[in-house]
Write a protein that holds these residues in place. Structure first.
Motif, mmCIF file in Angstrom:
data_model
loop_
_atom_site.group_PDB
_atom_site.id
_atom_site.type_symbol
_atom_site.label_atom_id
_atom_site.label_comp_id
_atom_site.label_asym_id
_atom_site.label_seq_id
_atom_site.Cartn_x
_atom_site.Cartn_y
_atom_site.Cartn_z
ATOM 1 N N LEU A 142 -1.424 0.907 -6.644
ATOM 2 C CA LEU A 142 -1.876 0.990 -8.036
ATOM 3 C C LEU A 142 -1.440 2.304 -8.683
ATOM 4 O O LEU A 142 -0.992 2.334 -9.831
ATOM 5 N N ASN A 199 -4.802 0.992 -14.224
ATOM 6 C CA ASN A 199 -4.479 1.212 -12.814
ATOM 7 C C ASN A 199 -5.209 2.422 -12.240
ATOM 8 O O ASN A 199 -5.688 2.379 -11.101
ATOM 9 N N TYR A 228 -5.806 -5.969 -10.528
ATOM 10 C CA TYR A 228 -4.505 -5.907 -11.196
ATOM 11 C C TYR A 228 -4.214 -7.205 -11.947
ATOM 12 O O TYR A 228 -3.694 -7.179 -13.067
#
Length: 329
Positions: A142, A199, A228
């Motif tokens: 991420l 993120n 995500y």
């Protein structure tokens, strides 16, 4: 639309590459590629640290990096070409443009698919559990994706619908993604910035959930996919990408984001039922011995990964953690 005095300026074309003149050779390195490389390095270092804390050898992450990066790049390109066929398959098109990855055109979901295949291959070679590595990688991935989005900013790509918001993004006139008919000075949703923020928050969420619930056996990966996928499903729905085709009126990347969420939920439910405790070892049985100071859950007695008994060289009544040398079996 909103005037440019209250907006996010975009870097000029001169920021998109860095010229290097050395020994008579002239190169132009793409800034986007540099951002991707920085993201990879950060992810490798952090994943190695996380995996080592769980009993993995510090250098084993390099084996995964080689396979995951190469297949991730291939997957990213193939996915992009598949979802943007009009850009590559038309009368008079040069078929070699399909392979011109340096001209741009890479898809994150294709990268994830190709990278996952690479991790599976590396896991078989090294003996490291796929789920162990995936869990160690999840927050680092991420963060790497957030860093990579700075490359999208420099390239003036990954922007959304027109907006009057004060943080609207300036895009130079002539950008091929801008819809025809919009007035000069139109501002756009800065999707690259939204994803960076999403993120980074996701990294914090994953680390918090790991600490609170001791997520293992792929459950950290599952949280990554859900988080995500949720973010990308929205961002892709407001993204300007005129060359991507739709399925039932929904962009293919939105479908991919939905599938990521569903896959994450399935992994979390299945792995929670199969493995309620921690992993006894990062390595599959018969491949490597876990370090004595690695995280071990002696209560986890899954049939596939039982704590070694006396026949494995561990005295009766020990914690199940072995010495530091790898087996030969």
């Amino acid at each position: 639309m909103s005037s440019w005095y209250a907006s996010i300026p975009s870097p000029g074309p001169e920021w998109q590459n860095i010229p290097i003149d050395l020994f008579g050779w002239h190169w132009r390195i793409q800034t986007y590629a540099i951002m991707i490389l920085i993201g990879i390095v950060v992810a490798v270092l952090w994943t190695s640290r996380r995996l080592s804390k769980r009993g993995g050898e510090p250098g084993v992450v390099l084996d995964f990096t080689l396979w995951a990066v190469v297949l991730g790049i291939i997957g990213a390109r193939l996915y992009h070409v598949f979802t943007h066929p009009g850009d590559y398959f038309y009368a008079g098109a040069n078929p070699w443009n399909v392979f011109a990855i340096w001209e741009g055109g890479n898809a994150i979901f294709g990268s994830l698919i190709g990278g996952a295949v690479g991790v599976l291959i590396a896991a078989r070679i090294t003996g490291v559990r796929f789920w162990s590595f995936a869990d160690a990688l999840a927050p680092a991935l991420l963060l790497a994706q957030a860093i990579g989005r700075l490359g999208n900013y420099v390239n003036q790509e990954l922007f959304g619908l027109p907006t009057n918001l004060p943080w609207g993004l300036q895009i130079d006139a002539g950008n091929k993604a801008i819809p025809v008919g919009l007035p000069d000075g139109t501002l756009f949703q800065p999707l690259f910035l939204y994803e960076i923020i999403w993120n980074v928050i996701g990294v914090v969420v994953i680390l918090f959930l790991e600490r609170k619930f001791q997520l293992r056996w792929g459950k950290t990966l599952a949280v990554y996919l859900i988080w995500y996928g949720l973010g990308r499903s929205y961002l892709e729905s407001i993204r300007i990408d005129p060359s991507e085709f739709n399925i039932l009126g929904i962009p293919t990347n939105v479908w991919a984001a939905f599938l990521a969420v569903i896959l994450g939920i399935v992994i979390f439910v299945v792995q929670t039922r199969r493995h309620p405790g921690l992993e006894p070892s990062v390595y599959r049985p018969g491949r490597e011995w876990v370090r004595p100071d690695a995280e071990v859950d002696s209560d986890d007695t899954d049939s596939d990964d039982e704590v070694p008994d006396e026949d494995d060289g561990v005295p009766a009544g020990s914690s199940g953690a072995k010495a530091t040398s790898p087996t030969n079996g």
